[in-house]
Write a protein that holds these residues in place. Structure first.
Motif, PDB file in Angstrom:
ATOM      1  N   LEU A 203       0.796  -1.084   0.061  1.00 16.96           N
ATOM      2  CA  LEU A 203       0.153  -0.033   0.055  1.00 16.96           C
ATOM      3  C   LEU A 203       0.952   1.283   0.064  1.00 16.96           C
ATOM      4  N   ASP A 204       2.101   1.129   0.721  1.00 15.98           N
ATOM      5  CA  ASP A 204       2.826   2.442   0.852  1.00 15.98           C
ATOM      6  C   ASP A 204       3.640   2.737  -0.397  1.00 15.98           C
ATOM      7  N   GLU A 205       3.680   1.607  -1.383  1.00 14.74           N
ATOM      8  CA  GLU A 205       4.133   2.015  -2.766  1.00 14.74           C
ATOM      9  C   GLU A 205       3.325   2.801  -3.463  1.00 14.74           C
ATOM     10  N   ILE A 206       2.102   2.640  -3.133  1.00 19.73           N
ATOM     11  CA  ILE A 206       1.268   3.347  -4.308  1.00 19.73           C
ATOM     12  C   ILE A 206       1.216   5.000  -4.338  1.00 19.73           C
ATOM     13  N   PRO A 207       1.609   5.704  -3.097  1.00 17.09           N
ATOM     14  CA  PRO A 207       1.680   7.246  -3.147  1.00 17.09           C
ATOM     15  C   PRO A 207       2.916   7.537  -4.048  1.00 17.09           C
ATOM     16  N   SER A 208       4.022   6.951  -3.854  1.00 19.58           N
ATOM     17  CA  SER A 208       5.453   6.998  -4.597  1.00 19.58           C
ATOM     18  C   SER A 208       5.210   6.804  -6.264  1.00 19.58           C
ATOM     19  N   ALA A 209       4.226   5.727  -6.594  1.00 21.00           N
ATOM     20  CA  ALA A 209       4.124   5.284  -7.988  1.00 21.00           C
ATOM     21  C   ALA A 209       3.172   6.382  -8.627  1.00 21.00           C
ATOM     22  N   VAL A 210       2.220   7.015  -7.746  1.00 16.96           N
ATOM     23  CA  VAL A 210       1.183   7.767  -8.267  1.00 16.96           C
ATOM     24  C   VAL A 210       2.020   9.370  -8.506  1.00 16.96           C
ATOM     25  N   ASP A 211       2.858   9.585  -7.622  1.00 15.66           N
ATOM     26  CA  ASP A 211       3.703  10.606  -7.876  1.00 15.66           C
ATOM     27  C   ASP A 211       4.291  10.681  -9.081  1.00 15.66           C
ATOM     28  N   PHE A 212       5.141   9.541  -9.371  1.00 10.46           N
ATOM     29  CA  PHE A 212       5.872   9.419 -10.539  1.00 10.46           C
ATOM     30  C   PHE A 212       5.146   9.441 -11.614  1.00 10.46           C
ATOM     31  N   ILE A 213       3.931   8.862 -11.625  1.00 13.81           N
ATOM     32  CA  ILE A 213       3.045   8.881 -12.938  1.00 13.81           C
ATOM     33  C   ILE A 213       2.565  10.486 -13.118  1.00 13.81           C
ATOM     34  N   LEU A 214       2.338  10.891 -12.280  1.00 18.02           N
ATOM     35  CA  LEU A 214       1.816  12.243 -12.187  1.00 18.02           C
ATOM     36  C   LEU A 214       2.833  13.191 -12.944  1.00 18.02           C
ATOM     37  N   LYS A 215       4.099  13.092 -12.690  1.00 16.32           N
ATOM     38  CA  LYS A 215       5.339  13.768 -13.081  1.00 16.32           C
ATOM     39  C   LYS A 215       5.533  13.471 -14.534  1.00 16.32           C
ATOM     40  N   GLU A 216       5.483  12.203 -14.853  1.00 17.01           N
ATOM     41  CA  GLU A 216       5.958  11.560 -16.190  1.00 17.01           C
ATOM     42  C   GLU A 216       4.644  11.772 -17.196  1.00 17.01           C
ATOM     43  N   GLU A 217       4.693  12.985 -17.579  1.00 20.41           N
ATOM     44  CA  GLU A 217       3.543  13.411 -18.517  1.00 20.41           C
ATOM     45  C   GLU A 217       3.412  12.666 -19.838  1.00 20.41           C
ATOM     46  N   HIS A 218       4.559  12.069 -20.040  1.00 20.16           N
ATOM     47  CA  HIS A 218       4.301  11.190 -21.226  1.00 20.16           C
ATOM     48  C   HIS A 218       3.590   9.873 -21.046  1.00 20.16           C
ATOM     49  N   LEU A 219       3.357   9.413 -19.884  1.00 18.02           N
ATOM     50  CA  LEU A 219       2.607   8.287 -19.641  1.00 18.02           C
ATOM     51  C   LEU A 219       1.147   8.396 -19.731  1.00 18.02           C
TER      52      LEU A 219
END
Ligand SMILES: NC(=O)c1ccc[n+]([C@@H]2O[C@H](COP(=O)([O-])OP(=O)(O)OC[C@H]3O[C@@H](n4cnc5c(N)ncnc54)[C@H](OP(=O)(O)O)[C@@H]3O)[C@@H](O)[C@H]2O)c1
Length: 303
Positions: A203-219
């Protein structure tokens, strides 16, 4: 960043709201019923069952995170429950996406939940990535229709990412929390033959992964939200036993699971799929908890 979220009271939503507000984001909860207790964020109402959402208050958000849906594991899959599981996702997503498409200023990004159930059940061996097509069965059908319902948002030019979650590990809820009482008593064990694959994420991985996806706008498009190392049910059982320092000698025979839970046992417990997070790793995301035992120790740290 201004973020609106459905399903904000659930397991993943609660964790994300805490993280996002701590990071300085302004979060609006999109809620069905009365304002949840202790909530100090802005609130916007919707009634997905009746096809209604407060469109005016939906304006002005940069990101929408859509997690809502009838709980999949809350009870035996009767025809009525299956209807609610499917309908709540397909119609809720369509309602939200049509509303977003009609806004004066649509958000840049929509993160919409989905599940690795999309791939159906596959044996260990060849791993499954986002490039694989949808599988067979009820969960695959639900995930497919759920993802297709985001089309109005995509057509309106919104960046849409479908988060295909694996089993989310937390002591607060979900599958792990349901297993804990039995394992703590020392009577936990593998399910059926134990060779079915389990794709999981802390569960605690999800915030970091969401931050990453929000930052990587090409995804955009589907992203597998699972740790890089999926395991068999037998490996999962042993790891949990070690973390809890309990024996795991028992096994729940497949016919007993089927008798107790019917079709749900087959889809959720006795079969699985070896899913890997190809797109996250290709994009350079570094997992904080790539290994199961460390993830379990972290999520159960107070044990
Ligand atoms: N947890 C997992 O292991 C996992 C794995 C794969 C996929 N997912 C998916 O990821 C999403 C979030 O997971 P979660 O574990 O946080 O789910 P959850 O704890 O069950 O929360 C889902 C939220 O959806 C809303 N909801 C419940 N029934 C609904 C209905 N009939 N119609 C509309 N909304 C309803 C509720 O929020 P409100 O009362 O605030 O509206 C609820 O808090 C879900 O769609 C789930 O299927 C989760």
């Amino acid at each position: 960043m201004r973020i609106a979220m459905t399903g904000s009271t659930g397991l993943i939503g609660s964790r994300l709201v805490r993280h996002l507000t701590q990071s300085g984001c302004k979060v609006t909860r999109i809620v069905r019923g009365p304002t949840p207790e202790g909530v100090n964020t802005r609130v916007l109402r919707w009634q997905p069952d009746c096809g209604w959402i407060d469109r005016d208050r939906l304006e002005g958000h940069d990101v929408i995170i859509h997690l809502a849906g009838e709980n999949i594991a809350a009870g035996r899959w009767t025809n009525r429950r299956k209807q609610r599981i499917l309908y709540s996702r397909r119609e809720g997503t369509r309602l939200l996406c049509e509303a977003l498409a009609g806004l004066k200023h649509p958000p840049q990004t929509l993160l919409s939940a989905s599940a690795v159930g999309y791939y159906g059940n596959k044996a260990s061996g060849q791993t499954v990535t986002e490039a694989d097509s949808a599988g067979e069965g009820f969960l695959a059908q639900v995930s497919r229709e759920w993802e297709q319902s985001t089309l109005p948002a995509q057509e309106a030019g919104i960046r849409v990412v479908q988060l295909r979650f694996g089993m989310v590990l937390s002591r607060e809820g979900g599958a792990l929390a349901a297993m804990l009482p039995v394992f703590r008593l020392g009577i936990g064990g593998r399910l059926g033959r134990g060779d079915q694959m389990m794709s999981w994420i802390a569960l605690d991985e999800i915030p970091s992964a969401v931050d990453f996806i929000l930052k990587e706008e090409h995804l955009s498009g589907p992203i597998n939200m699972v740790a890089p190392h999926c395991v068999t049910n037998r490996e999962f059982t042993r790891a949990l036993g070690r973390v809890l320092r309990r024996p795991t000698l028992f096994a729940l025979p497949a016919p007993v699971a089927r008798l107790a839970l019917g079709e749900m046992a087959e889809s959720l417990l006795l079969k699985g799929c070896p899913v890997v997070p190809q797109r996250l790793t290709d994009a350079g995301y570094r997992f904080r908890w790539p290994d199961l035992e460390a993830a379990l120790r972290h999520q159960l740290k107070a044990e």
